[in-house]
Design a protein around this motif. Structure first.
Motif, PDB file in Angstrom:
ATOM      1  N   VAL A   1       0.844  -1.199   0.000  1.00 42.16           N
ATOM      2  CA  VAL A   1       0.000   0.000   0.000  1.00 42.16           C
ATOM      3  C   VAL A   1       0.878   1.248   0.000  1.00 42.16           C
ATOM      4  O   VAL A   1       1.657   1.473   0.933  1.00 42.16           O
ATOM      5  CB  VAL A   1      -0.924   0.019   1.240  1.00 42.16           C
ATOM      6  CG1 VAL A   1      -1.845   1.232   1.196  1.00 42.16           C
ATOM      7  CG2 VAL A   1      -1.721  -1.274   1.332  1.00 42.16           C
ATOM      8  N   PHE A   2       0.755   2.038  -1.059  1.00 37.83           N
ATOM      9  CA  PHE A   2       1.507   3.296  -1.103  1.00 37.83           C
ATOM     10  C   PHE A   2       0.856   4.279  -0.153  1.00 37.83           C
ATOM     11  O   PHE A   2      -0.363   4.467  -0.180  1.00 37.83           O
ATOM     12  CB  PHE A   2       1.534   3.877  -2.523  1.00 37.83           C
ATOM     13  CG  PHE A   2       2.546   4.982  -2.671  1.00 37.83           C
ATOM     14  CD1 PHE A   2       3.797   4.710  -3.220  1.00 37.83           C
ATOM     15  CD2 PHE A   2       2.277   6.263  -2.231  1.00 37.83           C
ATOM     16  CE1 PHE A   2       4.755   5.710  -3.326  1.00 37.83           C
ATOM     17  CE2 PHE A   2       3.238   7.273  -2.329  1.00 37.83           C
ATOM     18  CZ  PHE A   2       4.481   6.986  -2.882  1.00 37.83           C
TER      19      PHE A   2
ATOM     20  N   GLU B   1      -0.059  -1.849  -4.871  1.00 37.79           N
ATOM     21  CA  GLU B   1      -1.312  -2.542  -5.214  1.00 37.79           C
ATOM     22  C   GLU B   1      -2.518  -1.767  -4.703  1.00 37.79           C
ATOM     23  O   GLU B   1      -3.664  -2.104  -4.994  1.00 37.79           O
ATOM     24  CB  GLU B   1      -1.290  -3.946  -4.597  1.00 37.79           C
ATOM     25  CG  GLU B   1      -0.186  -4.808  -5.193  1.00 37.79           C
ATOM     26  CD  GLU B   1       0.147  -6.012  -4.340  1.00 37.79           C
ATOM     27  OE1 GLU B   1      -0.018  -7.141  -4.836  1.00 37.79           O
ATOM     28  OE2 GLU B   1       0.568  -5.838  -3.179  1.00 37.79           O
ATOM     29  N   ALA B   2      -2.250  -0.754  -3.892  1.00 32.69           N
ATOM     30  CA  ALA B   2      -3.323   0.102  -3.366  1.00 32.69           C
ATOM     31  C   ALA B   2      -2.672   1.376  -2.858  1.00 32.69           C
ATOM     32  O   ALA B   2      -1.446   1.435  -2.726  1.00 32.69           O
ATOM     33  CB  ALA B   2      -4.046  -0.605  -2.221  1.00 32.69           C
TER      34      ALA B   2
ATOM     35  N   LYS C   1      -3.333   5.092 -11.712  1.00 33.03           N
ATOM     36  CA  LYS C   1      -3.127   3.648 -11.685  1.00 33.03           C
ATOM     37  C   LYS C   1      -4.414   2.942 -11.257  1.00 33.03           C
ATOM     38  O   LYS C   1      -5.093   3.381 -10.325  1.00 33.03           O
ATOM     39  CB  LYS C   1      -1.982   3.309 -10.718  1.00 33.03           C
ATOM     40  CG  LYS C   1      -1.572   1.857 -10.782  1.00 33.03           C
ATOM     41  CD  LYS C   1      -0.255   1.593 -10.091  1.00 33.03           C
ATOM     42  CE  LYS C   1      -0.019   0.081 -10.102  1.00 33.03           C
ATOM     43  NZ  LYS C   1       1.262  -0.304  -9.567  1.00 33.03           N
ATOM     44  N   ASP C   2      -4.687   1.855 -11.963  1.00 30.43           N
ATOM     45  CA  ASP C   2      -5.908   1.114 -11.686  1.00 30.43           C
ATOM     46  C   ASP C   2      -5.706   0.262 -10.437  1.00 30.43           C
ATOM     47  O   ASP C   2      -5.223  -0.870 -10.513  1.00 30.43           O
ATOM     48  CB  ASP C   2      -6.227   0.239 -12.920  1.00 30.43           C
ATOM     49  CG  ASP C   2      -7.550  -0.484 -12.751  1.00 30.43           C
ATOM     50  OD1 ASP C   2      -8.369  -0.028 -11.929  1.00 30.43           O
ATOM     51  OD2 ASP C   2      -7.735  -1.514 -13.425  1.00 30.43           O
ATOM     52  N   MET C   3      -6.042   0.833  -9.285  1.00 29.95           N
ATOM     53  CA  MET C   3      -5.882   0.092  -8.023  1.00 29.95           C
ATOM     54  C   MET C   3      -6.796   0.712  -6.973  1.00 29.95           C
ATOM     55  O   MET C   3      -7.212   1.871  -7.111  1.00 29.95           O
ATOM     56  CB  MET C   3      -4.417   0.130  -7.562  1.00 29.95           C
ATOM     57  CG  MET C   3      -3.897   1.513  -7.234  1.00 29.95           C
ATOM     58  SD  MET C   3      -2.159   1.439  -6.724  1.00 29.95           S
ATOM     59  CE  MET C   3      -1.789   3.190  -6.646  1.00 29.95           C
ATOM     60  N   PRO C   4      -7.124  -0.048  -5.925  1.00 33.09           N
ATOM     61  CA  PRO C   4      -7.977   0.524  -4.882  1.00 33.09           C
ATOM     62  C   PRO C   4      -7.289   1.730  -4.243  1.00 33.09           C
ATOM     63  O   PRO C   4      -6.070   1.706  -4.039  1.00 33.09           O
ATOM     64  CB  PRO C   4      -8.111  -0.605  -3.859  1.00 33.09           C
ATOM     65  CG  PRO C   4      -7.678  -1.843  -4.562  1.00 33.09           C
ATOM     66  CD  PRO C   4      -6.750  -1.436  -5.649  1.00 33.09           C
TER      67      PRO C   4
ATOM     68  N   VAL D   1      -9.670  -9.140   1.541  1.00 28.43           N
ATOM     69  CA  VAL D   1     -10.642  -9.963   0.818  1.00 28.43           C
ATOM     70  C   VAL D   1     -10.191 -10.117  -0.628  1.00 28.43           C
ATOM     71  O   VAL D   1     -10.174 -11.210  -1.183  1.00 28.43           O
ATOM     72  CB  VAL D   1     -12.045  -9.311   0.872  1.00 28.43           C
ATOM     73  CG1 VAL D   1     -13.057 -10.133   0.085  1.00 28.43           C
ATOM     74  CG2 VAL D   1     -12.488  -9.157   2.322  1.00 28.43           C
ATOM     75  N   LYS D   2      -9.766  -8.988  -1.218  1.00 27.67           N
ATOM     76  CA  LYS D   2      -9.336  -9.026  -2.623  1.00 27.67           C
ATOM     77  C   LYS D   2      -8.117  -9.913  -2.805  1.00 27.67           C
ATOM     78  O   LYS D   2      -7.907 -10.497  -3.860  1.00 27.67           O
ATOM     79  CB  LYS D   2      -9.025  -7.604  -3.099  1.00 27.67           C
ATOM     80  CG  LYS D   2     -10.280  -6.848  -3.418  1.00 27.67           C
ATOM     81  CD  LYS D   2     -10.006  -5.481  -3.971  1.00 27.67           C
ATOM     82  CE  LYS D   2     -11.324  -4.755  -4.109  1.00 27.67           C
ATOM     83  NZ  LYS D   2     -11.351  -3.454  -3.552  1.00 27.67           N
TER      84      LYS D   2
END
Lengths: 422, 153, 149
Positions: free
Chosen positions: C4-5, C83-84, C114-117, C146-147
């Motif tokens: 997680v950034f 990733e998020a 970026k396509d991420m949560p 969960v993802k």
């Protein structure tokens, strides 16, 4: 530096230096000239308050920090001998802050300040002269305060284009020497011989010597000089001395063969300065190239340019030494007079120096132009028009570094006399 | 240019901050020393710094968290402790990152309260709490501005 | 566990919460640590050299100031790994690595692109907002679990 001497403490007020990979270059350059960089210590509360007090609504947190650090020094909460303000080249936000902080410090303190914009290619050698000057102003105030030359002293200015020598005795110039720089040491020896001959003296008659300019270290070692000093402080001293402007404010402009200096002086002591050297198009070299193209000697370029009204109408497509010269050639082909082209070259150099450097110092009258390029009347006229002032060119302007050296080094004559008496 | 030989290669350093009426920075450092087993611990004014192999550091910080779970905060650090390149004594002033920590530590009571309150929450309660507004402030919409101006006139 | 950034990348609270709730925070410390632990030429304090702004050209053009490009060389690789992301709006007082507003603008843009949560919020100003702040982050990180399952 004497081992027992305390290093000069220079407060670093910068944004982006670490991330441009040049922090070590700053630190090393400072160490070389006997100075130590330090970060003025402030806490968050100071940053919030200073940001509000100062009133410049910048967004970058590190610039807010810069404001707080400057305020802490100006208000006397943190002591510093000199201040180095720098930020990334091409950052508009930082350029505004840098400029306003410089002004704020000059108006509210007596601490010398230098401002600079860097990129990742800025090396210690580029920073050296600037930090050396800053350190000298801070450390050698008494030497800088000298207004009268005493004894028999010599100044040698080993510049990138020419080497100059001046011998002074009892506040008068009695010998001069001037040669293009070829072999650094040989050129220095030649100009010294010329000056000694004119003064009718032997080298053993000289009581103190100073060297300045690019070759100052090499020539200084060769001559066992009493003082080896960068040209920013030496030239400004020489300028206000020759122009009889040692009291009050003055601005010194020196367009050299390789770089330009603009120095703001107060009571004979330089306060803030800038030194550019990135572009040959803004240097004396451009005028040399123009003279060659016009097939006149550089000494004739001045009178030729004065035959024109100013050359502002000649289309110049570039400030660059290559493309700018091409514009001048095109102008000749299009039928412009040689005098107009000569004046246009002067205008181009003056305009570039004005745009890129004079914005970094506060221009206060009298404006004194020195260095060999000050003898080119067209350049002086162009600068005067740009600044809307009558520019002063003192006698011996082309020898300015050597005059400054001879003047300042007479501080060592006093010392030698005293040690003899003791 | 001088070659650079790094020290503490393969280690990680973590800051441990505490802001609590029950636990002092010294308590944290003492607890860390007790289970250090050779891992480097440095006591600071806000807690301590721990430097060692990632698994060793994890073992210690997991233990420390339990001492005062809502009031202890842990963060990675790039430098080993006391590094002269970042040390206030050598630089003459705090490294810039310190002021950032100062800012967040000024808000720490809100974080502590949030951690405590959300700790026992059921899934639904957490979802509900997370659904509350904490909007990013938007600049005024041009239309709203226009409306405001016209109302003034 | 997701990478997680955290933005501000120097944030203590985000680094803590992400790790506390079982994920890996990606922030300035990770990149700085890599610089400090890699042999090369000595360039204190953070071992960044003129090569780093050059590496930054991957994310910002040459007319962008060197300090922005240098900082982007720290963050660019982390954004690529991320990733998020959790973004706290307007980090007015995050200095050093986060001290440049222009870098911060570019960084936020890259994280949004970026396509991420992604979770965007602001710092709490009251105790009640503190609950909302932690709850939002906790919920966001739980959803990531969960993802990742």
């Amino acid at each position: 530096m004497n081992k027992n001497e305390q290093p000069v403490r220079i407060a670093q007020i910068t944004c982006g230096a670490e991330y441009s990979g040049i922090q070590n270059e700053i630190t090393s350059a400072a160490e070389t000239v006997g100075a130590k960089m330090f970060y003025p210590d402030v806490v968050l509360k100071d940053v919030k308050r200073a940001y509000k007090d100062f009133g410049l609504p910048v967004k970058s947190p590190d610039l807010k920090l810069a404001i707080a650090r400057a305020e802490a020094i100006v208000e006397g909460r943190i002591e510093a001998d000199g201040i180095f303000i720098a930020s990334c080249f091409r950052c508009a936000e930082a350029a505004i802050v840098r400029n306003e902080l410089r002004r704020y410090i000059i108006e509210n303190s007596k601490i010398p300040v230098v401002s600079y914009s860097f990129n990742e290619r800025t090396g210690a050698s580029t920073l050296l002269t600037r930090l050396e000057a800053l350190s000298t102003i801070a450390k050698r105030r008494s030497l800088m305060a000298r207004e009268v030359q005493v004894g028999t002293t010599m100044g040698v200015d080993s510049g990138s284009s020419t080497t100059k020598c001046i011998i002074m005795r009892d506040n008068e110039i009695i010998g001069t020497g001037w040669r293009p720089t070829t072999d650094v040491l040989k050129s220095a020896d030649d100009v010294i011989d010329l000056a000694l001959k004119e003064a009718d003296l032997k080298i053993s008659d000289i009581e103190a010597t100073a060297t300045t300019g690019y070759g100052r270290f090499l020539v200084g070692k060769h001559l066992k000089a009493d003082l080896i000093q960068e040209e920013l402080t030496v030239n400004s001293k020489g300028a206000v001395y020759l122009a009889n402007a040692q009291k009050g404010f003055a601005t010194v402009i020196d367009i050299g063969g390789m770089d330009n200096k603009a120095i703001s002086v107060n009571d004979g002591i330089p306060g803030s300065f800038t030194m550019g050297g990135i572009c040959a198009g803004a240097s004396g070299r451009f005028l040399e190239m123009t003279a060659k193209r016009l097939d006149v000697d550089i000494t004739e370029l001045g009178p030729l340019s004065m035959e024109s009204e100013g050359g502002e109408n000649v289309p110049m497509n570039s400030y660059c030494i290559v493309f700018g010269t091409q514009s001048l050639v095109n102008a000749l082909a299009a039928g412009y007079k040689r005098a107009d082209v000569a004046a246009a070259a002067c205008h181009s150099v003056a305009q570039q120096v004005y745009e890129q450097q004079l914005q970094e110092v506060d221009i206060k009258e009298p404006v004194i132009m020195v260095g060999g390029s000050a003898l080119i009347q067209g350049l002086v006229r162009a600068m005067g028009r740009m600044l809307r002032t009558e520019v002063v060119v003192p006698h011996h302007a082309q020898y300015i570094g050597a005059v400054g050296g001879a003047l300042i080094s007479s501080g060592f004559v006093d010392k030698k006399e005293k040690s003899k008496e003791a | 240019m001088k070659p650079y030989v790094p020290q503490y290669v393969g280690t990680v350093t973590k800051y441990v901050f505490v802001d609590s009426p029950d636990t002092t920075p010294q308590d944290i450092a003492t607890a860390a020393y007790e289970i250090a087993q050779g891992v480097m611990i440095k006591e600071t004014c806000f807690g301590c710094q721990i430097t060692g192999l990632p698994e060793d550091v994890k073992r210690i910080v997991d233990h420390l968290r339990l001492l005062d779970p809502f009031r202890i905060f842990i963060k990675d650090r790039g430098f080993p402790p006391g590094d002269s390149r970042r040390c206030r004594a050598d630089l003459g002033g705090a490294r810039p990152g310190y002021l950032g920590h100062e800012y967040e530590m000024g808000l720490v009571r809100y974080f502590s309260h949030g951690l405590k309150e959300t700790d026992g929450m059921t899934k639904q309660a957490l979802k509900k709490a997370a659904g509350n507004e904490l909007p990013v402030e938007e600049p005024l919409d041009a239309e709203i501005l226009e409306k405001l101006f016209s109302e003034e006139e | 566990m997701a990478k997680v950034f955290i933005y501000p990348a120097t944030s203590l609270i985000l680094s803590d919460l992400v790790e506390r709730f079982g994920h890996e925070p990606l922030g300035s410390a990770i990149s700085i640590r890599e610089h400090v632990q890699t042999p090369g030429f000595d360039s204190p304090p953070i071992q960044m050299t003129s090569e780093d702004p050059q590496k930054g050209l991957k994310w910002a053009a040459v007319e962008v100031p060197s300090g922005v490009r240098g900082r982007m060389s720290l963050y660019g690789p982390l954004v690529e790994q991320a990733e998020a992301a959790i973004i706290i709006d307007e980090p007015d007082f995050a200095f050093g690595c986060m001290g440049c507003a222009r870098t911060n603008e570019l960084l936020v843009f890259m994280l949004r692109e970026k396509d991420m949560p992604r979770l965007e919020l602001r710092y709490p100003a009251t105790k009640e907002e503190g609950v909302t702040f932690v709850a939002k982050i906790k919920q966001f990180l739980k959803d990531l679990e969960v993802k990742h399952e």
